[in-house]
Design a protein around this motif. Sequence first.
Motif, PDB file in Angstrom:
ATOM      1  N   VAL A  88      48.590  48.915  27.381  1.00  0.00           N
ATOM      2  CA  VAL A  88      47.847  48.491  28.564  1.00  0.00           C
ATOM      3  C   VAL A  88      46.541  47.815  28.161  1.00  0.00           C
ATOM      4  N   LEU A  89      45.832  48.405  27.199  1.00  0.00           N
ATOM      5  CA  LEU A  89      44.576  47.808  26.759  1.00  0.00           C
ATOM      6  C   LEU A  89      44.795  46.452  26.095  1.00  0.00           C
ATOM      7  N   SER A  90      45.927  46.303  25.415  1.00  0.00           N
ATOM      8  CA  SER A  90      46.196  45.029  24.744  1.00  0.00           C
ATOM      9  C   SER A  90      46.457  43.898  25.724  1.00  0.00           C
ATOM     10  N   GLU A 132      44.385  40.601  26.011  1.00  0.00           N
ATOM     11  CA  GLU A 132      44.609  39.405  25.199  1.00  0.00           C
ATOM     12  C   GLU A 132      45.213  38.266  26.011  1.00  0.00           C
ATOM     13  N   ALA A 133      45.672  38.559  27.229  1.00  0.00           N
ATOM     14  CA  ALA A 133      46.274  37.515  28.059  1.00  0.00           C
ATOM     15  C   ALA A 133      45.282  36.432  28.428  1.00  0.00           C
ATOM     16  N   VAL A 134      43.974  36.711  28.310  1.00  0.00           N
ATOM     17  CA  VAL A 134      42.987  35.674  28.635  1.00  0.00           C
ATOM     18  C   VAL A 134      43.069  34.507  27.660  1.00  0.00           C
ATOM     19  N   ARG A 135      43.797  34.666  26.552  1.00  0.00           N
ATOM     20  CA  ARG A 135      43.961  33.586  25.581  1.00  0.00           C
ATOM     21  C   ARG A 135      45.244  32.797  25.810  1.00  0.00           C
ATOM     22  N   ASP A 136      46.027  33.193  26.800  1.00  0.00           N
ATOM     23  CA  ASP A 136      47.312  32.538  27.058  1.00  0.00           C
ATOM     24  C   ASP A 136      47.084  31.328  27.964  1.00  0.00           C
ATOM     25  N   GLY A 137      46.930  30.179  27.368  1.00  0.00           N
ATOM     26  CA  GLY A 137      46.600  28.981  28.122  1.00  0.00           C
ATOM     27  C   GLY A 137      47.683  28.543  29.083  1.00  0.00           C
ATOM     28  N   GLN A 138      48.958  28.726  28.729  1.00  0.00           N
ATOM     29  CA  GLN A 138      50.033  28.270  29.608  1.00  0.00           C
ATOM     30  C   GLN A 138      50.060  29.052  30.915  1.00  0.00           C
ATOM     31  N   VAL A 139      49.920  30.374  30.819  1.00  0.00           N
ATOM     32  CA  VAL A 139      49.924  31.189  32.037  1.00  0.00           C
ATOM     33  C   VAL A 139      48.697  30.859  32.890  1.00  0.00           C
ATOM     34  N   ILE A 140      47.549  30.672  32.253  1.00  0.00           N
ATOM     35  CA  ILE A 140      46.342  30.321  32.993  1.00  0.00           C
ATOM     36  C   ILE A 140      46.529  28.986  33.703  1.00  0.00           C
ATOM     37  N   TYR A 141      47.160  28.031  33.028  1.00  0.00           N
ATOM     38  CA  TYR A 141      47.389  26.718  33.645  1.00  0.00           C
ATOM     39  C   TYR A 141      48.297  26.848  34.866  1.00  0.00           C
ATOM     40  N   ILE A 142      49.364  27.640  34.758  1.00  0.00           N
ATOM     41  CA  ILE A 142      50.280  27.810  35.888  1.00  0.00           C
ATOM     42  C   ILE A 142      49.560  28.445  37.069  1.00  0.00           C
ATOM     43  N   LEU A 143      48.775  29.472  36.810  1.00  0.00           N
ATOM     44  CA  LEU A 143      48.068  30.136  37.900  1.00  0.00           C
ATOM     45  C   LEU A 143      46.995  29.233  38.509  1.00  0.00           C
ATOM     46  N   LEU A 149      41.256  49.652  35.632  1.00  0.00           N
ATOM     47  CA  LEU A 149      39.961  49.681  34.952  1.00  0.00           C
ATOM     48  C   LEU A 149      39.792  48.463  34.053  1.00  0.00           C
ATOM     49  N   VAL A 150      40.840  48.126  33.297  1.00  0.00           N
ATOM     50  CA  VAL A 150      40.772  46.965  32.405  1.00  0.00           C
ATOM     51  C   VAL A 150      40.585  45.681  33.215  1.00  0.00           C
ATOM     52  N   THR A 151      41.336  45.550  34.305  1.00  0.00           N
ATOM     53  CA  THR A 151      41.215  44.349  35.143  1.00  0.00           C
ATOM     54  C   THR A 151      39.829  44.262  35.775  1.00  0.00           C
ATOM     55  N   GLY A 152      39.320  45.406  36.251  1.00  0.00           N
ATOM     56  CA  GLY A 152      37.989  45.400  36.837  1.00  0.00           C
ATOM     57  C   GLY A 152      36.909  45.029  35.837  1.00  0.00           C
ATOM     58  N   LEU A 153      37.025  45.543  34.608  1.00  0.00           N
ATOM     59  CA  LEU A 153      36.040  45.192  33.579  1.00  0.00           C
ATOM     60  C   LEU A 153      36.128  43.708  33.234  1.00  0.00           C
ATOM     61  N   THR A 154      37.347  43.175  33.205  1.00  0.00           N
ATOM     62  CA  THR A 154      37.496  41.739  32.943  1.00  0.00           C
ATOM     63  C   THR A 154      36.852  40.912  34.042  1.00  0.00           C
ATOM     64  N   GLY A 155      37.099  41.301  35.295  1.00  0.00           N
ATOM     65  CA  GLY A 155      36.482  40.577  36.401  1.00  0.00           C
ATOM     66  C   GLY A 155      34.969  40.695  36.404  1.00  0.00           C
ATOM     67  N   ALA A 156      34.456  41.896  36.080  1.00  0.00           N
ATOM     68  CA  ALA A 156      33.008  42.085  36.053  1.00  0.00           C
ATOM     69  C   ALA A 156      32.366  41.258  34.942  1.00  0.00           C
ATOM     70  N   ALA A 157      32.985  41.280  33.753  1.00  0.00           N
ATOM     71  CA  ALA A 157      32.433  40.502  32.647  1.00  0.00           C
ATOM     72  C   ALA A 157      32.466  39.012  32.956  1.00  0.00           C
ATOM     73  N   VAL A 195      45.341  39.023  33.279  1.00  0.00           N
ATOM     74  CA  VAL A 195      45.323  40.344  32.625  1.00  0.00           C
ATOM     75  C   VAL A 195      46.180  41.335  33.411  1.00  0.00           C
ATOM     76  N   TYR A 196      46.091  41.300  34.732  1.00  0.00           N
ATOM     77  CA  TYR A 196      46.867  42.229  35.558  1.00  0.00           C
ATOM     78  C   TYR A 196      48.368  41.971  35.412  1.00  0.00           C
ATOM     79  N   LEU A 197      48.785  40.713  35.446  1.00  0.00           N
ATOM     80  CA  LEU A 197      50.207  40.402  35.309  1.00  0.00           C
ATOM     81  C   LEU A 197      50.744  40.860  33.964  1.00  0.00           C
ATOM     82  N   ARG A 198      49.998  40.600  32.908  1.00  0.00           N
ATOM     83  CA  ARG A 198      50.435  41.055  31.585  1.00  0.00           C
ATOM     84  C   ARG A 198      50.452  42.584  31.515  1.00  0.00           C
TER      85      ARG A 198
END
Length: 326
Positions: free
Chosen positions: A32-34, A37-48, A220-228, A302-305
């Motif tokens: 779950v914590l890993s 790393e989805a924030v580095r996935d450019g293809q998924v970010i582009y689709i979204l 928690l991980v998603t919330g921390l990502t959004g807060a950061a 991050v949530y989808l991953r």
Amino acid sequence: MSPDSVLPPPPSVPPLPRRARRFDWWQALVRVLSSIEAVRDGQVIYILLAAFSGAGLALASAQASLGRGDLNWAIGQGAAALFIAFYGANAAGLMSMDRARGVACRDGWHAVEDGLGVGHRMLAALVGALSMVAAVAAGVAGLYWVSGLPYVGPWLFVLVVPATVLLLGLAMLAVVAVVAPLTGPVVWAGASSWQACRTLWRLVRERLLQSAVLVGGLSLVTGLTGAATSVMVMAGGRVMAEASVFILGVDIKPEMLMAGLLGLSVRVIDPMLPADALPYVRAATVGGGMVFALAVVLPTVVYLRGVCEIFLALQQADQLESGDTA
């Protein structure tokens, strides 16, 4: 003849029962914590980004049509916004499942095609799961109706209260911890609508506790990502606005250049606003809107991953406990 040859054979020792394998909490939490790393996935970010941008444009068009009184156009454009957002998220989810499973990730175009082909499965599975929740709600309503009978009703209500509290609490927990987050990953892993319903029911019966804990960790991980992301955007936006006002020499408040970062549209009605500042305000609104869309997409990725990782962790635990590691 040696003395050992006359000794009786040793008694056979029955094999020890195989120790039941316990759920590996640490490995599941690490998965779950890993997901960050989805924030580095450019293809998924582009689709979204493409899906959210298209849905936002359709929604803005629906609001404009509603303002003109064109109700039919507004409904159609609103439905188009939901369609684009839903199937775009499906495409991103399929790519996230490929990443989580460690297989070759499909490209964006094939992900969109596959998302169009499996979206109805998710909807059917959700309808089936919500039908079960509706059946529980109907049963609770029936218990309350029985409790309203004269004479015996108050006595039955003594048992109805704990029964309904447990039923409603478990139903809400099942929706929050299993149905809502894991319906998509089950379908993205290749399950049909019926298989998805059966899998969700099995997870509710056997993995509700594990799923609730892991979904809580993912929140928690998603919330921390959004807060950061929000802190980074607002800090950078404040510096940008102050520097722009100073360097460009426009006489406006810095907050007007930061409106787009909050997803707001600036409607300038101040007659005292300098004419040379208006193009900069509009440009900052458009550019800030792009940054706002990216800030929304990152926690979503991050949530989808994460939900894909949770489903695979629960599936792996089932395979280990059944002795099937294939």
